[in-house]
Design a protein around this motif. Structure first.
Motif, PDB file in Angstrom:
ATOM      1  N   VAL A  78       0.827  -1.202   0.000  1.00 54.30           N
ATOM      2  CA  VAL A  78       0.000   0.000   0.000  1.00 54.30           C
ATOM      3  C   VAL A  78       0.866   1.260   0.000  1.00 54.30           C
ATOM      4  CG1 VAL A  78      -1.589   1.352   1.428  1.00 54.30           C
ATOM      5  CG2 VAL A  78      -2.037  -1.076   1.013  1.00 54.30           C
ATOM      6  N   LEU A  79       1.922   1.264   0.789  1.00 50.23           N
ATOM      7  CA  LEU A  79       2.817   2.422   0.812  1.00 50.23           C
ATOM      8  C   LEU A  79       3.474   2.648  -0.547  1.00 50.23           C
ATOM      9  CD1 LEU A  79       4.536   2.107   4.310  1.00 50.23           C
ATOM     10  CD2 LEU A  79       3.020   3.933   3.535  1.00 50.23           C
ATOM     11  N   ASP A  80       3.575   1.581  -1.316  1.00 48.41           N
ATOM     12  CA  ASP A  80       4.138   1.672  -2.661  1.00 48.41           C
ATOM     13  C   ASP A  80       3.095   2.118  -3.675  1.00 48.41           C
ATOM     14  OD1 ASP A  80       6.400   1.415  -4.349  1.00 48.41           O
ATOM     15  OD2 ASP A  80       5.648  -0.500  -5.104  1.00 48.41           O
ATOM     16  N   GLY A  81       1.848   2.318  -3.189  1.00 51.15           N
ATOM     17  CA  GLY A  81       0.795   2.789  -4.063  1.00 51.15           C
ATOM     18  C   GLY A  81       0.092   1.704  -4.852  1.00 51.15           C
ATOM     19  N   ARG A  82       0.262   0.448  -4.415  1.00 51.02           N
ATOM     20  CA  ARG A  82      -0.351  -0.673  -5.126  1.00 51.02           C
ATOM     21  C   ARG A  82      -1.453  -1.314  -4.280  1.00 51.02           C
ATOM     22  NH1 ARG A  82       3.167  -4.700  -5.534  1.00 51.02           N
ATOM     23  NH2 ARG A  82       4.703  -3.813  -4.095  1.00 51.02           N
ATOM     24  N   ILE A  83      -2.304  -2.100  -4.927  1.00 47.54           N
ATOM     25  CA  ILE A  83      -3.434  -2.741  -4.261  1.00 47.54           C
ATOM     26  C   ILE A  83      -2.966  -3.983  -3.510  1.00 47.54           C
ATOM     27  CG2 ILE A  83      -5.664  -3.871  -4.583  1.00 47.54           C
ATOM     28  CD1 ILE A  83      -5.745  -0.920  -5.140  1.00 47.54           C
ATOM     29  N   ALA A  84      -3.409  -4.114  -2.257  1.00 55.41           N
ATOM     30  CA  ALA A  84      -3.044  -5.265  -1.429  1.00 55.41           C
ATOM     31  C   ALA A  84      -4.305  -5.992  -0.978  1.00 55.41           C
ATOM     32  CB  ALA A  84      -2.236  -4.817  -0.208  1.00 55.41           C
ATOM     33  N   VAL A  85      -4.628  -7.071  -1.673  1.00 55.80           N
ATOM     34  CA  VAL A  85      -5.767  -7.903  -1.300  1.00 55.80           C
ATOM     35  C   VAL A  85      -5.368  -9.368  -1.475  1.00 55.80           C
ATOM     36  CG1 VAL A  85      -7.507  -6.182  -1.923  1.00 55.80           C
ATOM     37  CG2 VAL A  85      -6.730  -7.826  -3.644  1.00 55.80           C
TER      38      VAL A  85
END
Length: 217
Positions: A121-128
């Motif tokens: 998330v801190l990298d700006g990507r989706i985490a699911v």
């Protein structure tokens, strides 16, 4: 000097907050800007501190965490949001992402899952999870026709439905959500229609059974 992202955690269980804070600080060296147990406390922190990440639970004292996510997306767009919740991702995961979150993690997951989600998330990507990702992709490719009628409810209707299942009266729900009783009754009528229920007692019974089977509260 090294730069470490800052974060806040919003959860109404102090012991859980403490555990997450300790894990995140020890493993990722993130800077804690504060803890909050309600939307009001969270917004106060956000207005006073520079925050890169907000770790948020869905169930808060005043309103649903989904409402807080929407406020953050509108008023603090630079803040990345990760939801960590006990509620099933099959019901709340897509709602959280639609509200503006970048990730969703169940509370029962291993610490490594949470840490990897924070990095993502801190990298700006989706985490699911892979399951939720596949579910969302299937909906995009072939349309999403869920068998669960609860998914027909809007975020606010779901919030009212959950409180009904917990035994709240219309007046108590109105007070909790800072709405009028008339508005709550209108929501109840909409919920009954969407769930094909004919009476208030049917709705209450359905909601109580759903809470017991799905949320196990």
């Amino acid at each position: 000097m090294a730069f470490y992202p800052s974060f806040i955690i919003v959860d109404d269980h102090p012991l859980y907050r403490q555990g997450v804070v300790t894990l995140v600080q020890q493993e990722l060296n993130l800077k804690l800007e504060g803890e909050a147990g309600s939307i009001t406390e969270a917004l106060e922190l956000l207005s006073q501190r520079r925050v890169d990440l907000a770790i948020i639970d869905i169930s808060l004292q005043e309103k649903s965490g989904l409402e807080l996510i929407k406020i953050i997306k509108n008023d603090y767009p630079q803040v990345k949001v990760l939801v960590v919740s006990m509620h099933e991702e099959s019901l709340y995961g897509e709602r959280a992402l639609a509200a503006g979150a970048l990730g969703y993690v169940m509370k029962h997951e291993r610490p490594e899952v949470l840490l990897n989600a924070i990095r993502t998330v801190l990298d700006g990507r989706i985490a699911v999870s892979d399951h939720l990702r596949d579910r969302m992709l299937s909906g995009i490719v072939g349309g999403h026709a869920s068998k669960d009628p609860i998914e027909r409810l809007s975020d606010r209707e779901l919030e009212v439905f959950r409180l009904i299942g917990k035994g709240y009266s219309a007046a108590e729900i109105a007070e909790a959500l800072h709405l009028s009783v008339k508005t709550i009754n209108a929501y109840r009528d909409h919920i009954k229609e969407k769930l094909n229920l004919s009476s208030a007692s049917d709705l209450r019974r359905y909601a109580v059974d759903w809470i017991a089977s799905r949320e196990r509260l």
